[in-house]
Design a protein around this motif. Structure first.
Motif, short mmCIF file in Angstrom:
data_model
loop_
_atom_site.label_atom_id
_atom_site.label_comp_id
_atom_site.label_asym_id
_atom_site.label_seq_id
_atom_site.Cartn_x
_atom_site.Cartn_y
_atom_site.Cartn_z
N ALA A 38 0.85 -1.10 -0.04
CA ALA A 38 -0.03 0.09 -0.05
C ALA A 38 0.86 1.36 0.19
CB ALA A 38 -0.81 0.12 1.35
N ALA A 39 1.93 1.29 0.87
CA ALA A 39 3.02 2.45 0.84
C ALA A 39 3.35 2.72 -0.68
CB ALA A 39 4.00 2.21 1.98
N GLU A 40 3.92 1.41 -1.15
CA GLU A 40 4.39 1.57 -2.61
C GLU A 40 3.49 2.16 -3.59
OE1 GLU A 40 7.58 1.07 -5.30
OE2 GLU A 40 7.45 1.12 -3.22
N LEU A 41 2.06 1.81 -3.47
CA LEU A 41 0.93 2.22 -4.24
C LEU A 41 0.93 3.81 -4.19
CD1 LEU A 41 -1.86 -0.43 -4.29
CD2 LEU A 41 -0.48 0.28 -6.29
N ASN A 42 1.01 4.20 -2.86
CA ASN A 42 1.10 5.64 -2.76
C ASN A 42 2.11 6.25 -3.22
OD1 ASN A 42 0.07 7.97 -1.24
ND2 ASN A 42 1.67 7.89 0.03
N ASP A 43 3.24 5.87 -3.23
CA ASP A 43 4.51 6.38 -3.91
C ASP A 43 4.31 6.45 -5.46
OD1 ASP A 43 5.31 7.19 -1.32
OD2 ASP A 43 6.60 5.57 -1.43
N VAL A 44 4.07 5.14 -5.90
CA VAL A 44 3.91 4.89 -7.51
C VAL A 44 2.69 5.35 -8.02
CG1 VAL A 44 4.02 3.37 -9.22
CG2 VAL A 44 5.63 3.08 -7.26
N GLY A 45 1.70 5.14 -7.40
CA GLY A 45 0.26 5.69 -8.10
C GLY A 45 -0.33 6.87 -7.33
N GLY A 46 0.14 7.37 -6.32
CA GLY A 46 -0.50 8.48 -5.75
C GLY A 46 -1.61 8.26 -5.30
N MET A 47 -2.08 7.11 -4.79
CA MET A 47 -3.32 6.79 -4.13
C MET A 47 -3.37 7.06 -2.70
SD MET A 47 -3.56 3.08 -6.16
CE MET A 47 -5.30 2.64 -5.58
N GLY A 48 -4.55 7.37 -2.34
CA GLY A 48 -4.66 7.82 -1.01
C GLY A 48 -5.28 6.33 -0.29
#
Length: 336
Positions: free
Chosen positions: A29-39
């Motif tokens: 989830a943290a990687e998705l926040n960094d890579v995809g800008g997801m909240g």
């Protein structure tokens, strides 16, 4: 075959594997926040939606091959619609509240408050709703797990978020949601005639619907500057720590006491700690290592205590080949 026919040791193993898979979810989830800008809400939504699609595909395969082992989803929902709705809402609440807690209070505080209070809430709830008594051994093991989490909190190098009190409140809300789902799953598992998989699927359908409006407000679509990595992370998050993990968890709850399952699930922060060391270069000092050892003690002690308790309830001495073989027939009759 009834879910209760699953050996207790395999039930504990299912819960432990599920918790291990959950431990990878935070990093993804943290990687998705960094890579995809997801909240946090959109991450939860895509996790639920992807997991739901995979569970539905598996259900259709099961229905085509062994329809007698795969109840229709309509039948599963109609059997207890209130349970399905509560399970789905509980899943959505405790996942989203946890991610919100991480954002407000920091990863370490959020994880330790959520997982530290979860077993206590489950133990109290199991005592009043399921009539489960943990006894001195179970209480000691649970206390060991909570103390271990406290030591991890003290020794970890986590940062504090912008609103720690709000984050702690969200973490407690997450723990309440987790405890409710655990207790409901255990209560349902006692009389579940093999529909645990379908119950999980319908619960995720409800959770996905609950998360959709909030995800739309937060921003539903991820950035696709790195589409392959973003999609791969979403698929992994929906498959391993969601579809596979929750199915194993609810299967395990059919034969493992709710309090035991809640403490075995503390394997999750151990997995997260290992990922932190190997992938992010985090250091584990003596305090953190002591807390880790106490968590492992709680998991192993409760697993052995669970097995010995079941053996004693059947009038069978704890593991011994000769005694077990002689008691096999009467024990199977008692289970039926």
């Amino acid at each position: 075959m009834h879910s209760s026919s699953l050996p207790v040791r395999q039930g504990v193993f299912c819960v432990a594997i599920a918790a291990t898979a959950w431990g990878t979810g935070g990093a993804v989830a943290a990687e998705l926040n960094d890579v995809g800008g997801m909240g946090p809400i959109s991450v939860s939504f895509w996790r639920f939606l992807t997991g739901l699609g995979l569970l539905l595909a598996a259900h259709l395969v099961r229905r085509s091959r062994r329809p007698e082992m795969a109840p229709a989803l309509r039948t599963t929902f109609a059997a207890n619609p209130r349970r399905t709705v509560i399970t789905g809402c509980g899943l959505a609440v405790y996942q989203t509240a946890y991610f919100a807690s991480v954002q407000q209070a920091g990863l370490t505080v959020a994880t330790m408050v959520t997982l530290g209070s979860g077993p206590v809430l489950v133990a109290v709830g199991a005592r009043f709703t399921l009539g489960e008594r943990t006894g001195a051994a179970g209480n000691t093991a649970m206390a060991s797990g909570v103390v271990g989490l406290m030591l991890l909190t003290i020794g970890a190098d986590g940062t504090t978020g912008s609103a720690p009190l709000l984050g702690i409140g969200c973490a407690l809300l997450s723990a309440v949601g987790y405890a409710g789902v655990t207790l409901l799953g255990r209560s349902s598992g006692r009389g579940d005639a093999g529909g645990g998989f379908e119950s999980t699927l319908t619960g995720f359908a409800v959770g996905t619907v609950c998360l959709l409006p909030m995800a739309l407000l937060e921003g539903l679509l991820p950035d696709l500057e790195r589409p392959v990595r973003t999609v791969g992370l979403i698929v992994y998050l929906g498959a391993v720590p969601t579809a596979v993990a929750y199915t194993l968890f609810f299967v395990g709850l059919g034969v493992v006491r709710a309090t035991t399952a809640s403490v075995v699930a503390l394997v999750e922060p151990l997995t997260a700690a290992v990922i932190g060391v190997l992938a992010f270069g985090e250091r584990l000092d003596a305090t953190v290592l002591t807390g880790t050892a106490l968590l492992l003690f709680a998991v192993l002690f409760l697993a052995v205590d669970e097995w010995n308790g079941r053996a004693a309830s059947r009038g069978t001495p704890a593991p011994g080949a000769d005694h077990a073989e002689r008691a096999r027939g009467p024990a199977m009759q008692a289970e039926d």
